[in-house]
Design an enzyme around this catalytic site. Structure first.
Site, short mmCIF file in Angstrom:
data_model
loop_
_atom_site.label_atom_id
_atom_site.label_comp_id
_atom_site.label_asym_id
_atom_site.label_seq_id
_atom_site.Cartn_x
_atom_site.Cartn_y
_atom_site.Cartn_z
N GLU A 106 0.88 -1.18 0.00
CA GLU A 106 0.00 0.00 0.00
C GLU A 106 0.91 1.22 0.00
O GLU A 106 1.41 1.64 1.04
CB GLU A 106 -0.91 -0.02 1.25
CG GLU A 106 -1.94 -1.12 1.25
CD GLU A 106 -3.12 -0.84 0.30
OE1 GLU A 106 -3.33 0.32 -0.08
OE2 GLU A 106 -3.81 -1.80 -0.08
N CYS A 138 -2.14 9.40 2.32
CA CYS A 138 -1.75 8.82 1.03
C CYS A 138 -2.69 9.21 -0.11
O CYS A 138 -2.27 9.24 -1.26
CB CYS A 138 -1.68 7.31 1.15
SG CYS A 138 -3.21 6.60 1.78
#
Ligand code: NAD
Length: 468
Positions: free
Chosen positions: A222, A257
């Site tokens: 991720e 993110c």
């Protein structure tokens, strides 16, 4: 084996090896496979959140000055929602899925069995250090694995709280926490795992993938990237602006993110957009945002200097149209907007991961697709428009981990959507059932009886058998 240093225990390769062996033995005992074990751990996790909400919010405040409401909504409640969903759906997720069979195996039946992988490693990042540590754990537990969690050393208060609380609430024989930085993570990465789930930057992602390759261990990575926001004209600008602000500065002051990394808009709309952003930012954070309690600080001095370097580059510093203030002693940087930055500036070359928001100008909105696709594939891409054709073009031509139209970051809250990157923004996904699947092997099972033994399968291979 853990070796005693002068004052503290060292977690080295031998200690990591002992730990994985212990977990492998527990997994082999079958304990973590039972539905009851999985549910009990998920319920305990919710209990831990309820009984320690204050402690968790305090730790997040120590690590990032994260506003309490942000911690409750984006870290604690989101984790509880993941647990609640898993508790509700787990029985269904565990049921073997019937599969169709072919004429070749007639008569037969087939199913796909969701098998736990075994012993898994979860390495998490500092920006949402509570959620990003425990949300993957929800998947690993639901799927029936044993596991090690390695929280980020850059959020030490949350890391040590996790190391304290998890053994109090979860099954310590199956779920371990290892605190530490590069040397501890490297010791863990030398071991054979059945899956490594890593959240963080791509440089370390490459280290994780290389270590996993030695054991043919599958990975979920991720990662991040430069997530663009394309803003078309003729929209409800106030709502768009408020959503952009919520997704940028309202998410850990841009240290998220899927925060907007940069905006693309047309020349004739840019001033309107900037004015609207200024107005709403002032309404949210006041005239002196450095003093606002609603903005997180920058995580540490390294990241503070990295961000100020981006801002101070000659070709960029003159482009600031709002903000730019900083307070080094308290690691605070105000929401900052830059207009018409050159594409070859540092700020456009790396993921910003902070409160700076450059705006690029194009002459036609459709030029944005190529501008985005010319870089590495982002984790998220956003478009604000009322134009149906632009929406279709955007979804079909921009490659990104996920896309949201007329909103920012909210696709992450839809548990029926997979959350993950593509290309350099990551591989694999999780959330909702995708978390269960991420830690599960889909085992193909065929059931046959002793009927229907096709002659074609057995020698001698005479062509005449084809006509039987
Ligand atoms: P970080 O510094 O906390 O590092 C992540 C993990 O890697 C930590 O546990 C750390 O101990 C470990 N690590 C660091 N160096 C290592 C090394 N040399 N060898 C082995 N392990 C090592 O976090 P970060 O990387 O600064 O996090 C920010 C990045 O993460 C951004 O790029 C962001 O976009 C991305 N991110 C992605 C997601 C997502 O869900 N896709 C979520 C959060 C952050």
């Amino acid at each position: 084996m853990a070796t005693e240093g002068e004052n503290q225990t060292v977690f080295d390769v031998a200690a990591a090896s002992m730990l994985t062996k212990e977990l492998r033995d527990v997994f082999a005992s079958g304990k973590t496979r039972s539905y009851e074990w999985r549910i009990s751990q998920l319920k305990s996790m919710i209990k831990m959140c309820d009984e320690h909400e204050e402690d968790i919010a305090d730790a997040l405040h120590q690590d990032l000055s994260k506003p309490k409401l942000e911690s409750i909504v984006y870290e604690i409640t989101m984790l509880k929602n993941s647990c609640t969903l898993a508790i509700k759906e787990l029985k269904q997720w565990m049921v073997p899925e019937k599969a169709k069979t072919s004429l070749l195996t007639f008569p037969s039946s087939a199913e796909i069995v969701s098998e736990p992988l075994g012993v898994v490693l979860i390495i998490s990042a500092w920006n949402y250090p509570f959620l990003l540590s425990l949300d993957p754990l929800v998947g690993a537990i639901s799927a029936g694995n044993t596991m090690v969690l390695k929280p980020s050393e850059l959020s030490p208060a949350t890391s040590s709280l996790l190391a304290k609380l998890l053994p109090e609430y979860l099954d310590i024989s199956s779920i371990k926490v290892v605190e530490g930085a590069v040397s501890e993570t490297s010791a863990l990465l030398e071991q054979k795992w059945d899956k490594i789930f890593y959240t963080g930057n791509g440089r370390v992602g490459r280290i994780v993938m290389a270590a996993a390759a030695k054991h043919l261990t599958p990975v979920v990575l991720e990662l991040g990237g430069k997530s663009p926001v394309v803003v078309d004209s003729g929209i409800d600008l106030q709502i768009a602006t408020r959503r952009i602000i919520a997704g940028k500065w309202g998410c850990n002051n841009g240290q998220a993110c899927i925060s907007p990394d940069y905006i693309i808009t047309t020349k004739d709309y840019a001033d309107k957009l900037v004015d609207s952003l200024k107005k709403e930012l002032e309404a949210f954070y006041g005239k002196n945002p450095l003093e606002s309690k609603d903005l997180s600080r920058i995580v540490n001095s390294n990241h503070f200097s990295r961000l100020t370097k981006l801002l101070d580059e000659d070709k960029v510093s003159g482009k600031i149209v709002y903000g730019g203030e900083r307070d080094e002693a308290n690691l605070k940087i105000a929401p900052t907007i830059l207009l018409d930055v050159p594409c070859d500036s540092l700020i456009m070359k790396e993921e910003i991961f902070g409160p700076l928001l450059p705006i690029l100008i194009v002459s036609k909105i459709e030029e944005s697709w190529d501008a985005i696709n010319s870089g590495t594939k982002p984790l998220a891409a956003y478009l604000f428009t009322n134009n149906k054709k632009l929406k279709e073009q955007f979804v079909m031509s921009v490659s990104a981990g996920g896309v949201a139209i007329n909103d920012i970051a909210m696709h992450l809250a839809v548990h029926t959507l997979p959350f993950g990157g593509v290309g350099e923004s990551g591989t694999g996904s999780y959330h909702g059932k995708f978390s269960f699947d991420a830690f599960t092997h889909k085992k193909a099972v065929l059931y046959r009886s002793f009927m229907g033994d096709a002659a074609l399968r057995h020698p001698p291979y005479t062509l005449g058998k084809l006509r039987l």
